[in-house]
Design an enzyme around this catalytic site. Structure first.
Site, PDB file in Angstrom:
ATOM      1  N   SER A 111       8.885   2.196   9.538  1.00  0.00           N
ATOM      2  CA  SER A 111       7.438   2.077   9.398  1.00  0.00           C
ATOM      3  C   SER A 111       6.692   1.806  10.696  1.00  0.00           C
ATOM      4  O   SER A 111       6.699   2.642  11.584  1.00  0.00           O
ATOM      5  CB  SER A 111       7.154   1.000   8.369  1.00  0.00           C
ATOM      6  OG  SER A 111       5.799   1.009   8.041  1.00  0.00           O
ATOM      7  N   HIS A 112       6.119   0.619  10.801  1.00  0.00           N
ATOM      8  CA  HIS A 112       5.274   0.307  11.966  1.00  0.00           C
ATOM      9  C   HIS A 112       6.095  -0.133  13.175  1.00  0.00           C
ATOM     10  O   HIS A 112       5.527  -0.414  14.223  1.00  0.00           O
ATOM     11  CB  HIS A 112       4.281  -0.793  11.587  1.00  0.00           C
ATOM     12  CG  HIS A 112       4.963  -2.047  11.125  1.00  0.00           C
ATOM     13  ND1 HIS A 112       5.541  -2.149   9.877  1.00  0.00           N
ATOM     14  CD2 HIS A 112       5.183  -3.216  11.751  1.00  0.00           C
ATOM     15  CE1 HIS A 112       6.074  -3.347   9.759  1.00  0.00           C
ATOM     16  NE2 HIS A 112       5.886  -4.016  10.877  1.00  0.00           N
ATOM     17  N   ASP A 275       0.329   4.613  10.491  1.00  0.00           N
ATOM     18  CA  ASP A 275       1.549   4.072  11.103  1.00  0.00           C
ATOM     19  C   ASP A 275       2.691   5.088  11.086  1.00  0.00           C
ATOM     20  O   ASP A 275       2.510   6.248  10.718  1.00  0.00           O
ATOM     21  CB  ASP A 275       1.964   2.758  10.420  1.00  0.00           C
ATOM     22  CG  ASP A 275       2.508   2.979   9.014  1.00  0.00           C
ATOM     23  OD1 ASP A 275       2.161   3.989   8.391  1.00  0.00           O
ATOM     24  OD2 ASP A 275       3.295   2.137   8.544  1.00  0.00           O
ATOM     25  N   ASP A 277       5.259   5.775   9.214  1.00  0.00           N
ATOM     26  CA  ASP A 277       5.613   6.520   8.004  1.00  0.00           C
ATOM     27  C   ASP A 277       4.400   6.883   7.150  1.00  0.00           C
ATOM     28  O   ASP A 277       4.564   7.353   6.017  1.00  0.00           O
ATOM     29  CB  ASP A 277       6.646   5.742   7.182  1.00  0.00           C
ATOM     30  CG  ASP A 277       6.124   4.399   6.713  1.00  0.00           C
ATOM     31  OD1 ASP A 277       5.226   3.843   7.381  1.00  0.00           O
ATOM     32  OD2 ASP A 277       6.600   3.891   5.684  1.00  0.00           O
ATOM     33  N   ASP A 279       2.008   5.126   5.631  1.00  0.00           N
ATOM     34  CA  ASP A 279       1.481   4.373   4.482  1.00  0.00           C
ATOM     35  C   ASP A 279       0.400   3.365   4.878  1.00  0.00           C
ATOM     36  O   ASP A 279      -0.289   2.833   4.017  1.00  0.00           O
ATOM     37  CB  ASP A 279       2.605   3.701   3.677  1.00  0.00           C
ATOM     38  CG  ASP A 279       3.488   2.798   4.509  1.00  0.00           C
ATOM     39  OD1 ASP A 279       3.258   2.674   5.730  1.00  0.00           O
ATOM     40  OD2 ASP A 279       4.433   2.218   3.930  1.00  0.00           O
ATOM     41  N   ARG A 280       0.238   3.119   6.171  1.00  0.00           N
ATOM     42  CA  ARG A 280      -0.817   2.176   6.583  1.00  0.00           C
ATOM     43  C   ARG A 280      -2.031   2.905   7.135  1.00  0.00           C
ATOM     44  O   ARG A 280      -1.924   4.047   7.582  1.00  0.00           O
ATOM     45  CB  ARG A 280      -0.303   1.263   7.704  1.00  0.00           C
ATOM     46  CG  ARG A 280       0.804   0.362   7.271  1.00  0.00           C
ATOM     47  CD  ARG A 280       1.102  -0.608   8.399  1.00  0.00           C
ATOM     48  NE  ARG A 280       2.184  -1.479   8.002  1.00  0.00           N
ATOM     49  CZ  ARG A 280       2.410  -2.677   8.517  1.00  0.00           C
ATOM     50  NH1 ARG A 280       1.623  -3.128   9.480  1.00  0.00           N
ATOM     51  NH2 ARG A 280       3.421  -3.411   8.099  1.00  0.00           N
ATOM     52  N   LYS A 374       1.743   2.292  -0.622  1.00  0.00           N
ATOM     53  CA  LYS A 374       0.454   2.319   0.033  1.00  0.00           C
ATOM     54  C   LYS A 374       0.321   3.674   0.708  1.00  0.00           C
ATOM     55  O   LYS A 374       1.315   4.358   0.952  1.00  0.00           O
ATOM     56  CB  LYS A 374       0.299   1.168   1.016  1.00  0.00           C
ATOM     57  CG  LYS A 374       1.404   0.980   2.042  1.00  0.00           C
ATOM     58  CD  LYS A 374       1.190  -0.354   2.756  1.00  0.00           C
ATOM     59  CE  LYS A 374       2.178  -0.600   3.876  1.00  0.00           C
ATOM     60  NZ  LYS A 374       3.469  -1.119   3.401  1.00  0.00           N
TER      61      LYS A 374
HETATM   62  C1  VG1 Z   1       4.916  -6.408   6.767  1.00  0.00           C
HETATM   63  C2  VG1 Z   1       3.547  -6.685   6.169  1.00  0.00           C
HETATM   64  C3  VG1 Z   1       3.577  -6.417   4.678  1.00  0.00           C
HETATM   65  C4  VG1 Z   1       4.030  -4.982   4.435  1.00  0.00           C
HETATM   66  C5  VG1 Z   1       5.360  -4.739   5.110  1.00  0.00           C
HETATM   67  C6  VG1 Z   1       5.814  -3.300   5.018  1.00  0.00           C
HETATM   68  O1  VG1 Z   1       5.872  -7.264   6.200  1.00  0.00           O
HETATM   69  O2  VG1 Z   1       3.139  -7.997   6.442  1.00  0.00           O
HETATM   70  O3  VG1 Z   1       2.307  -6.664   4.140  1.00  0.00           O
HETATM   71  O4  VG1 Z   1       4.157  -4.735   3.063  1.00  0.00           O
HETATM   72  O5  VG1 Z   1       5.281  -5.064   6.503  1.00  0.00           O
HETATM   73  O6  VG1 Z   1       4.876  -2.437   5.587  1.00  0.00           O
HETATM   74  P1  VG1 Z   1       6.390  -8.610   6.915  1.00  0.00           P
HETATM   75  O7  VG1 Z   1       7.462  -9.169   6.036  1.00  0.00           O
HETATM   76  O8  VG1 Z   1       6.852  -8.214   8.274  1.00  0.00           O
HETATM   77  O9  VG1 Z   1       5.188  -9.504   7.011  1.00  0.00           O
HETATM   78  V1  VG1 Z   1       5.386  -0.989   6.282  1.00  0.00           V
HETATM   79  O10 VG1 Z   1       4.048  -0.047   6.532  1.00  0.00           O
HETATM   80  O11 VG1 Z   1       6.134  -1.634   7.665  1.00  0.00           O
HETATM   81  O12 VG1 Z   1       6.577  -0.413   5.316  1.00  0.00           O
HETATM   82 CO    CO Z   2       4.515   1.848   6.948  1.00  0.00          CO
END
Ligand code: VG1
Ligand code: CO
Length: 539
Positions: A111-112, A275, A277, A279-280, A374
């Site tokens: 993801s991010h 981001d 993937d 979803d953000r 998302k």
């Molecule tokens: C983070 C965010 C959370 C989100 C998750 C996955 O998690 O705070 O809100 O759902 O990333 O997003 P954490 O445990 O690091 O706070 V994604 O777009 O990285 O799949």
């Molecule tokens: Co993501």
């Protein structure tokens, strides 16, 4: 088909969103294979089932897809549908899982997190509803991975992932699809493309920063080709295995090119980023940044302007650390509002049961019941739909929203790569303190309540404890602290800060929140435990 003997790894525990590790960890012999077999074991086997496979295209994505195809075949799967080139955005994968009525899907993404051989990789499983596996399943994956002794794999040549169409692998059907078309069709059902196209034709300007990640092709097709946005609206639109060295996290720190442009003299009317993937989303107006919590509230209040939500919304859900701005909208609309733990997996039951239509998190995630993830581009299109119908600027829409509902000043401070032991010590000390906090005064504010958030799912009654420490003040202000579950190095402390104001909407959030920030540092002794004075990222 061969069965390979293996030895379990003890660290294959999925976090907030699947298993994330350094890419080189995933590349070591058996690591990926063990976890894929653990997924199949945890869901009662793959025999006769159909799965979707795809990822955000980061380094190792293509190799991992080939391994998953060979293992799915060896485990007796009937069919795997893969994105062309092994690539699918997370929301597009969720859509494909649902539309094709499959038994679930394996999504490859961190993801991010940055991508590359020395950066991060990840894998997660989504259920037949298109949503991330719930905790009981991820727990089962961890148990299976901890005791695994062998996995099944077919020996074969690579499947040509670029050849759209059907082929077979060890008796299993493999279909390669171009998922952009399916996804774009879904968006056309939800939004008034004609109205948005007319807005672009009459001179509306936009910048979409795809951050060299998976959304580029989706955004180019939808924004530039179907909606008529000017060529060049989408920047960094070609997905690259290392995201061109960018950190594909759409926030003011990492999407600074977009921020500079939007705050500059020649800013377009609207800016957005997504981001790794897809979803953000981050949404920015000319000269104005929209905090994700506010974005969720504005979307909830105005969703009826889009044809897909014209009948109104059933309810809303937000993760606990997300600001309460959307709760005020729900109250006004007379619909239910739910507060869930962090992570999209907690929204699935509420969406499936029809209790909520819109969901969101403060971490730049918003979505609806159209998929079970998302969805970055979805949020951008809903904003465009609202802008096309209201014919007002982002800044004016925000001001009007605050005048009606008040403003929840909000910020998140991230302290990254803290030594894990120090972070754990800080959190346990804070937990011990909680019972004594009510009644105590800090920075002139009295603490009304303090707890460690626990959640009971309203649909299946499953429970999740220790989901974040909350300190609530008498005036409604709030401090939340939790440790990240998506990092791959040390611990990341997330400090969430919120304060409600009925008037005076033009303060800098950091100034409006200053006493709360000081109170958080005092109560948790962040500097004493971690040595950190300033956060690494402020959103
Ligand atoms: C983070 C965010 C959370 C989100 C998750 C996955 O998690 O705070 O809100 O759902 O990333 O997003 P954490 O445990 O690091 O706070 V994604 O777009 O990285 O799949
Ligand atoms: Co993501």
């Amino acid at each position: 088909m061969t069965t390979i003997q293996t030895v379990a790894f003890d660290d294959q525990k999925p976090g907030t969103s699947g298993l994330r590790k350094k890419t080189r960890v995933f590349m070591q012999p058996h690591y990926l294979e063990n976890f894929v077999q653990a997924i199949f074991n945890a869901i009662g086997g793959a025999k006769g089932k159909t799965f979707v496979v795809g990822g955000d295209g980061r380094f190792f994505n293509d190799r991992a897809v080939q391994v998953i195809l060979r293992m799915a075949a060896a485990n007796g799967a009937a069919k795997v549908i893969a994105g062309r080139g092994g690539v699918l955005s997370t929301p597009a994968a969720s859509n494909l899982i649902r539309q094709r009525k499959t038994d679930g899907g394996i999504i490859l993404s961190a993801s991010h997190n940055p991508g590359g051989e020395d950066e991060d990789f990840g894998i997660k499983f989504n259920m037949a509803n298109g949503g991330p596996a719930p905790e009981n399943i991820t727990d089962a994956m961890f148990r299976e991975a901890s005791v695994i002794v062998s996995y099944n794999i077919v020996e074969s040549q690579d499947v040509d992932l670029n050849a759209v169409g059907e082929t077979t692998l060890g008796g299993m059907a493999v279909e390669i699809v171009d998922s952009v078309a399916d996804y774009a069709a879904l968006m056309e059902q939800l939004f008034d493309f004609d109205a948005i196209r007319a807005m672009f034709t009459s001179g509306f300007t936009m910048r979409f920063d795809a951050m060299c990640a998976v959304t580029g092709p989706y955004a180019t097709e939808i924004l530039e080709k179907r909606l008529g946005a000017a060529p060049g609206t989408v920047t960094h639109g070609t997905p690259l295995p290392d995201f061109g060295g960018m950190h594909p996290d759409p926030n003011p720190t990492w999407a600074h090119e977009l921020m500079d442009e939007m705050m500059g003299p020649d800013a377009p009317d609207f800016g957005a980023a997504s981001d790794g993937d897809g979803d953000r989303n981050m949404v920015v107006g000319r000269g104005v940044y929209v905090s994700p919590s506010d974005s969720l509230a504005v979307l909830a209040a105005n969703a009826y302007l889009a044809k897909g939500y014209a009948k109104g919304i059933a309810g809303v859900a937000r993760s606990m650390p997300t600001s309460a701005a959307v709760d005020r909208v729900a109250k006004d609309l007379g619909v239910e509002a739910f507060e869930t733990p962090t992570g999209w997996k907690f929204f699935g039951n509420l969406l499936d049961a029809g209790r909520v239509t819109l969901c969101g998190e403060e971490s730049f995630g918003t979505g609806s019941d159209h998929v079970r993830e998302k969805d970055g581009l979805w949020a951008v299109l809903l904003w465009l739909n609202i802008l096309a119908k209201r014919k007002e600027s982002v800044a004016d829409i925000l001001q009007a929203h605050w005048r009606k509902y008040g403003r929840n000043y909000y910020s998140r401070h991230d302290f990254e790569a803290i030594e894990t032991e120090k972070a754990n010590a800080m959190v346990s000390a804070l937990r011990k303190l909680l019972a004594d906090l009510p009644g105590r005064s800090v920075e002139g504010m009295t603490i009304a309540a303090a707890d460690d958030f626990a959640y009971t799912d309203p649909v299946d009654q499953s429970t999740s404890a220790k989901q974040g420490v909350r300190i609530l003040f008498e005036d409604g202000s709030r401090i939340v602290m939790r440790l990240s579950g998506t990092g791959t190095q040390g611990a990341t402390l997330r400090l969430y800060l919120e304060k409600y104001a009925e008037s005076g909407f033009d303060q800098d959030p950091q100034e409006a929140l200053a006493p709360i920030i000081r109170a958080a540092h005092e109560l948790a002794d962040i500097t004493g435990y971690t040595g950190r004075v300033e956060p690494d990222v402020i959103t």
